[in-house]
Design an enzyme around this catalytic site. Structure first.
Site, PDB file in Angstrom:
ATOM      1  N   CYS A  16       0.820  -1.214   0.000  1.00 15.69           N
ATOM      2  CA  CYS A  16       0.000   0.000   0.000  1.00 15.69           C
ATOM      3  C   CYS A  16       0.856   1.268   0.000  1.00 15.69           C
ATOM      4  O   CYS A  16       1.935   1.298   0.584  1.00 15.69           O
ATOM      5  CB  CYS A  16      -0.884   0.036   1.229  1.00 15.69           C
ATOM      6  SG  CYS A  16      -1.941  -1.404   1.391  1.00 15.69           S
ATOM      7  N   ARG A  65       5.553  -0.343  -5.903  1.00 16.78           N
ATOM      8  CA  ARG A  65       5.500  -1.091  -4.649  1.00 16.78           C
ATOM      9  C   ARG A  65       4.527  -2.270  -4.739  1.00 16.78           C
ATOM     10  O   ARG A  65       4.555  -3.146  -3.884  1.00 16.78           O
ATOM     11  CB  ARG A  65       5.059  -0.148  -3.520  1.00 16.78           C
ATOM     12  CG  ARG A  65       6.060   0.953  -3.249  1.00 16.78           C
ATOM     13  CD  ARG A  65       5.448   2.018  -2.383  1.00 16.78           C
ATOM     14  NE  ARG A  65       5.146   1.533  -1.058  1.00 16.78           N
ATOM     15  CZ  ARG A  65       5.938   1.658  -0.007  1.00 16.78           C
ATOM     16  NH1 ARG A  65       7.092   2.250  -0.135  1.00 16.78           N
ATOM     17  NH2 ARG A  65       5.586   1.193   1.171  1.00 16.78           N
ATOM     18  N   TRP A  77      -3.030  -2.673  -1.490  1.00 20.25           N
ATOM     19  CA  TRP A  77      -2.635  -4.069  -1.736  1.00 20.25           C
ATOM     20  C   TRP A  77      -3.477  -4.889  -0.754  1.00 20.25           C
ATOM     21  O   TRP A  77      -3.290  -4.806   0.462  1.00 20.25           O
ATOM     22  CB  TRP A  77      -1.148  -4.236  -1.458  1.00 20.25           C
ATOM     23  CG  TRP A  77      -0.573  -5.558  -1.846  1.00 20.25           C
ATOM     24  CD1 TRP A  77      -0.181  -5.948  -3.095  1.00 20.25           C
ATOM     25  CD2 TRP A  77      -0.304  -6.664  -0.984  1.00 20.25           C
ATOM     26  NE1 TRP A  77       0.318  -7.222  -3.052  1.00 20.25           N
ATOM     27  CE2 TRP A  77       0.262  -7.690  -1.776  1.00 20.25           C
ATOM     28  CE3 TRP A  77      -0.471  -6.892   0.380  1.00 20.25           C
ATOM     29  CZ2 TRP A  77       0.653  -8.910  -1.256  1.00 20.25           C
ATOM     30  CZ3 TRP A  77      -0.082  -8.112   0.904  1.00 20.25           C
ATOM     31  CH2 TRP A  77       0.470  -9.111   0.088  1.00 20.25           C
ATOM     32  N   ASN A  81      -2.065   2.421   5.759  1.00 22.11           N
ATOM     33  CA  ASN A  81      -1.196   1.276   5.431  1.00 22.11           C
ATOM     34  C   ASN A  81      -1.034   0.457   6.694  1.00 22.11           C
ATOM     35  O   ASN A  81      -0.918   1.017   7.782  1.00 22.11           O
ATOM     36  CB  ASN A  81       0.202   1.757   5.021  1.00 22.11           C
ATOM     37  CG  ASN A  81       0.225   2.353   3.639  1.00 22.11           C
ATOM     38  OD1 ASN A  81      -0.801   2.417   2.965  1.00 22.11           O
ATOM     39  ND2 ASN A  81       1.393   2.807   3.218  1.00 22.11           N
ATOM     40  N   GLY A  82      -0.987  -0.853   6.549  1.00 18.12           N
ATOM     41  CA  GLY A  82      -0.787  -1.697   7.721  1.00 18.12           C
ATOM     42  C   GLY A  82      -2.017  -2.550   7.974  1.00 18.12           C
ATOM     43  O   GLY A  82      -2.893  -2.686   7.120  1.00 18.12           O
ATOM     44  N   GLU A 134      17.475 -18.306  -5.996  1.00 16.13           N
ATOM     45  CA  GLU A 134      17.132 -16.965  -6.483  1.00 16.13           C
ATOM     46  C   GLU A 134      16.609 -17.050  -7.926  1.00 16.13           C
ATOM     47  O   GLU A 134      15.653 -16.361  -8.288  1.00 16.13           O
ATOM     48  CB  GLU A 134      18.370 -16.056  -6.365  1.00 16.13           C
ATOM     49  CG  GLU A 134      18.226 -14.662  -6.944  1.00 16.13           C
ATOM     50  CD  GLU A 134      17.087 -13.849  -6.360  1.00 16.13           C
ATOM     51  OE1 GLU A 134      16.483 -14.249  -5.358  1.00 16.13           O
ATOM     52  OE2 GLU A 134      16.766 -12.813  -6.963  1.00 16.13           O
ATOM     53  N   LYS A 138      12.914 -15.813  -9.077  1.00 16.07           N
ATOM     54  CA  LYS A 138      12.687 -14.846 -10.160  1.00 16.07           C
ATOM     55  C   LYS A 138      11.677 -15.405 -11.159  1.00 16.07           C
ATOM     56  O   LYS A 138      10.766 -14.710 -11.584  1.00 16.07           O
ATOM     57  CB  LYS A 138      13.994 -14.516 -10.920  1.00 16.07           C
ATOM     58  CG  LYS A 138      14.976 -13.625 -10.221  1.00 16.07           C
ATOM     59  CD  LYS A 138      14.622 -12.166 -10.243  1.00 16.07           C
ATOM     60  CE  LYS A 138      13.976 -11.671  -9.017  1.00 16.07           C
ATOM     61  NZ  LYS A 138      14.487 -11.725  -7.707  1.00 16.07           N
ATOM     62  N   GLU A 171       8.194 -15.487  -9.643  1.00 17.75           N
ATOM     63  CA  GLU A 171       7.675 -14.133  -9.415  1.00 17.75           C
ATOM     64  C   GLU A 171       7.111 -13.513 -10.684  1.00 17.75           C
ATOM     65  O   GLU A 171       6.037 -12.923 -10.662  1.00 17.75           O
ATOM     66  CB  GLU A 171       8.793 -13.202  -8.909  1.00 17.75           C
ATOM     67  CG  GLU A 171       9.091 -13.294  -7.444  1.00 17.75           C
ATOM     68  CD  GLU A 171      10.229 -12.370  -7.023  1.00 17.75           C
ATOM     69  OE1 GLU A 171      10.088 -11.703  -6.011  1.00 17.75           O
ATOM     70  OE2 GLU A 171      11.276 -12.329  -7.711  1.00 17.75           O
ATOM     71  N   HIS A 217      16.840 -37.417  -3.210  1.00 16.48           N
ATOM     72  CA  HIS A 217      15.992 -37.540  -2.027  1.00 16.48           C
ATOM     73  C   HIS A 217      14.589 -36.988  -2.289  1.00 16.48           C
ATOM     74  O   HIS A 217      13.967 -36.432  -1.389  1.00 16.48           O
ATOM     75  CB  HIS A 217      16.645 -36.842  -0.836  1.00 16.48           C
ATOM     76  CG  HIS A 217      17.978 -37.422  -0.492  1.00 16.48           C
ATOM     77  ND1 HIS A 217      18.132 -38.706  -0.016  1.00 16.48           N
ATOM     78  CD2 HIS A 217      19.243 -36.925  -0.621  1.00 16.48           C
ATOM     79  CE1 HIS A 217      19.413 -38.960   0.163  1.00 16.48           C
ATOM     80  NE2 HIS A 217      20.112 -37.900  -0.201  1.00 16.48           N
ATOM     81  N   LYS A 229       6.622  -4.556  -3.650  1.00 13.65           N
ATOM     82  CA  LYS A 229       8.053  -4.250  -3.560  1.00 13.65           C
ATOM     83  C   LYS A 229       8.489  -4.053  -2.118  1.00 13.65           C
ATOM     84  O   LYS A 229       9.577  -4.430  -1.717  1.00 13.65           O
ATOM     85  CB  LYS A 229       8.321  -2.965  -4.358  1.00 13.65           C
ATOM     86  CG  LYS A 229       9.768  -2.545  -4.403  1.00 13.65           C
ATOM     87  CD  LYS A 229      10.491  -3.353  -5.425  1.00 13.65           C
ATOM     88  CE  LYS A 229      11.975  -3.075  -5.465  1.00 13.65           C
ATOM     89  NZ  LYS A 229      12.694  -4.211  -6.037  1.00 13.65           N
TER      90      LYS A 229
HETATM   91  C1  G6P Z   1       9.280  -8.501  -1.529  1.00  8.35           C
HETATM   92  C2  G6P Z   1       9.927  -8.076  -2.830  1.00  8.35           C
HETATM   93  C3  G6P Z   1      11.192  -8.883  -3.043  1.00  8.35           C
HETATM   94  C4  G6P Z   1      12.124  -8.729  -1.851  1.00  8.35           C
HETATM   95  C5  G6P Z   1      11.416  -9.081  -0.531  1.00  8.35           C
HETATM   96  C6  G6P Z   1      12.241  -8.666   0.663  1.00  8.35           C
HETATM   97  O1  G6P Z   1       8.827  -9.799  -1.610  1.00  8.35           O
HETATM   98  O2  G6P Z   1       9.051  -8.274  -3.902  1.00  8.35           O
HETATM   99  O3  G6P Z   1      11.846  -8.430  -4.211  1.00  8.35           O
HETATM  100  O4  G6P Z   1      13.211  -9.565  -2.014  1.00  8.35           O
HETATM  101  O5  G6P Z   1      10.185  -8.365  -0.442  1.00  8.35           O
HETATM  102  O6  G6P Z   1      12.323  -7.263   0.658  1.00  8.35           O
HETATM  103  P1  G6P Z   1      13.485  -6.440   1.263  1.00  8.35           P
HETATM  104  O7  G6P Z   1      13.118  -5.010   0.966  1.00  8.35           O
HETATM  105  O8  G6P Z   1      13.491  -6.698   2.739  1.00  8.35           O
HETATM  106  O9  G6P Z   1      14.735  -6.852   0.610  1.00  8.35           O
END
Ligand code: G6P
Length: 610
Positions: A2, A27, A75, A100-101, A483, A487, A490, A506, A605
């Protein structure tokens, strides 16, 4: 997640609010709205599900004219993605609120307010705030006092802004657990959850601290701390110049940010290696005093940042000679953990605001850690302000929700941390020199890795009709495989799992067939022969592999295996270099699938709720 924007000015502010929301789009959100107090003392509001552009179009058709207003990108947490659930929420046409929150006791408050005759137009927790303020306003002449009385009843996290139809030019804001920043102008003032939203109108900012409330009008900002005492907060000048339209020649921010990695890493290194050492102030003044006593490192992070921490564990234990644990913040904060002697709590976060990581940092202060250090990309964030030491990744603003350059620059920071701690724990000058030499080659190696772009784009169609995929790596490349998988899921929405290749037998071997591509990360390191055995295990079961390998690793392509040769690099920086092709792979697959690359569905974000 948000986003909030608010403004009180002498000029019309709808455009400022909408531009602010546009800048917060990165975000992640699913609906947007704004409310403006017009010259007749009427609050006019427009809300839309979907993109800010839809809201802009709606405002274009029915312009909102006023000099005080609040706006929000939502959000969804409590209540689905509907117009009725979008903010602002308005009580009795007079008290408008954005938030927000999460208000944890919203159900109880909702029942109480219903008992008092209030009806609810949404399923959100936020709506209780506006009715509560409305109710308190009946017994408090002053809006500020009414908001103060209302928030005393809230449990949970909030950054909230309240506007009252009887108070033109006035906004009352409160922060508890969700960041808010006040932007200072001439004859106008602003509020936002992220300073990026306000850069077109001001570069002067005041950050609210936990528990702060503020009373804002066009010419004055009064801040009160959690005890209600009037306080002064420092004013910071920002040199930020983020241009929301700034994708340059690139189709997406994510692609731009992938390509920015050589320069981001150059920035991260600039001036930080002096006379063959990591400069003393890289982690903040006096950092060596703390680092020299460290015997254990506890890393806490979420998402991509967690993967950076997992790579760092290999480095810290093998080179710096300290034991290291890495844990997901949402687990760490809710379990009883053993605090090692002289342990450093390291948070890694591109945003510096992730709710769980921030909570872990705060918790560490009660647990007896020797000190805290954050590796972060936002110098004004809560984590930087609340940590003893900070390493700024200097990646520049990252807009794509899926983190790219923030990740690779975090890894650079973690290598520097390895050097900084290692120098006190027997790491020889030669060893340090080797690491530094290797680091210096990194920008050029990343540039070479980016040259794979066309080759990777060419193989992306082979993934587009797949539903599942498996990523394999060993050693420091295991977190890189994780990672890569993150990606891909995501941004392309393909189910992707990562395994340490040694674990293949396993469980995951049972999944292997021609419909599940297996992506292997294979630099020429000491685990190469072991990895080759794992590759054979997949081949024997009819699996189709895509191997990202050093040319000297001598993989030969055939019907079951496509080999993509990655530039030869030192083993130490290989996890950073091999990240690039995996980022490109997810990007090009997402392009074919037609997903929203920069703002993938359901993701945010900056995750400011737990
Ligand atoms: C969200 C973002 C990711 C990020 C994660 C942790 O899920 O979409 O890209 O890695 O938060 O965020 P931070 O700001 O703590 O790295």
């Amino acid at each position: 997640m948000c986003g909030i924007v608010g403004a009180t000015s002498e000029r019309r502010i709808s455009e400022i609010l909408l531009e602010g929301l546009k800048r917060l789009e990165y975000r992640g959100y699913d609906s947007a709205g704004l409310a403006v107090l017009n010259d007749q003392g009427v609050i006019e509001s427009v809300r839309r599900t979907g993109k800010v552009q839809a809201l802009k179009d709606a405002v274009g058709e029915h312009p909102l004219s006023g000099t005080t207003g609040i706006a929000h990108t939502r959000w969804a947490t409590h209540g689905g993605v509907t117009e009725a659930n979008a903010h602002p929420h308005i009580s009795d046409d007079c008290i408008a609120v954005v938030h927000n929150g999460i208000i944890e006791n919203h159900e109880k408050l909702r029942e109480q307010l219903k008992g008092l005759g209030y009806t609810f137009a949404s399923d959100t927790d936020t709506e209780v705030i506006c009715h509560l303020v409305h109710h308190e306003r009946k017994t408090h002449d002053d809006l500020f006092e009414a908001v103060q009385a209302a928030i005393k009843q809230l449990e949970g996290a909030y950054g909230t802004v309240v506007m009252d139809c009887r108070e033109p030019g006035r906004l009352v804001v409160a922060r508890s657990g969700s960041p808010l920043v006040i932007g200072l102008g001439i004859g106008e003032n602003f509020i936002a959850s992220d300073q990026l939203a306000l850069l077109p109108v001001t570069h002067k900012f005041m950050y609210l601290e936990e528990g702060d409330m503020a009373d804002i009008n066009r010419t004055e900002v009064k801040v009160y701390d959690a005890k209600g005492t009037r306080v002064e907060r420092d004013i910071h000048e920002s040199d930020g110049n983020y241009d929301a339209g700034g994708k340059g020649e690139y189709r997406h921010f994510m692609l731009k940010e992938i390509h920015e990695q050589p320069s981001a890493v150059r920035n991260a290194l600039e001036g930080r290696i002096v006379d063959g050492h990591v400069a003393d102030d890289v982690f903040g003044n006096g950092s060596l005093e703390l680092l020299k006593d460290i015997e254990h490192v506890q890393i806490v992070a979420c998402g991509t940042s967690y993967h950076a921490g997992m790579v760092a564990r290999y480095w810290l234990e093998s080179m710096a000679g300290v034991s290291c644990n890495v844990e997901i913040a949402s687990e760490f904060r809710y379990r009883t953990s053993h605090v090692h002697r002289n342990s450093l709590l390291v948070t890694i976060s591109q945003s510096g605001e992730t709710a769980d990581t921030l909570a872990a940092l705060r918790l560490s202060k009660e647990l007896g850690y020797k000190g805290s250090l954050t590796i972060c990309n936002v110098s004004t964030s809560s984590m930087v302000r609340e940590s003893d030491l900070a390493y700024m990744t200097r990646a520049g603003t990252e807009i794509g929700v899926a983190s790219t350059k923030a990740f690779t620059t975090q890894l650079v920071g973690l290598l520097m941390l390895t050097l900084a701690i290692g120098q006190f724990r027997g790491m020889s000058a030669e060893q340090q020199e080797t690491v530094i030499k290797s680091l210096k080659t990194l920008p050029a190696k990343l540039e070479e890795a980016l040259l794979l772009s066309d080759a990777i784009e060419a193989l992306a169609p082979e993934f587009a009709d797949k539903f599942h995929s498996l990523f394999l790596g060993r050693g420091t490349q295991y977190p890189i495989a994780m990672e890569g998988a993150l990606k891909l899921k995501e941004i392309s929405y393909i189910h992707a799992e990562a395994y340490a290749a040694g674990e293949l037998k396993h469980g995951p071997l049972a999944l292997i067939d021609a419909d599940m591509p297996v992506i292997v990360v294979a630099p020429n390191d000491e685990l190469l022969e072991k990895l080759k055995s794992n590759v054979e295990e997949v081949r024997a079961r009819g699996g189709i592999m895509y191997v990202f390998a050093d040319k000297d690793a001598h993989f030969k392509g055939d019907n079951s295996m496509r080999v993509i040769n990655v530039t030869h690099c030192d083993e130490l920086i290989a996890p950073i270099v091999y990240t690039i092709p995996l980022q490109l792979l997810s990007y090009f697959v997402a392009i074919i699938k037609g997903t929203d690359v920069d703002q993938p569905r359901n993701l945010a974000k900056s995750v400011t709720v737990e």
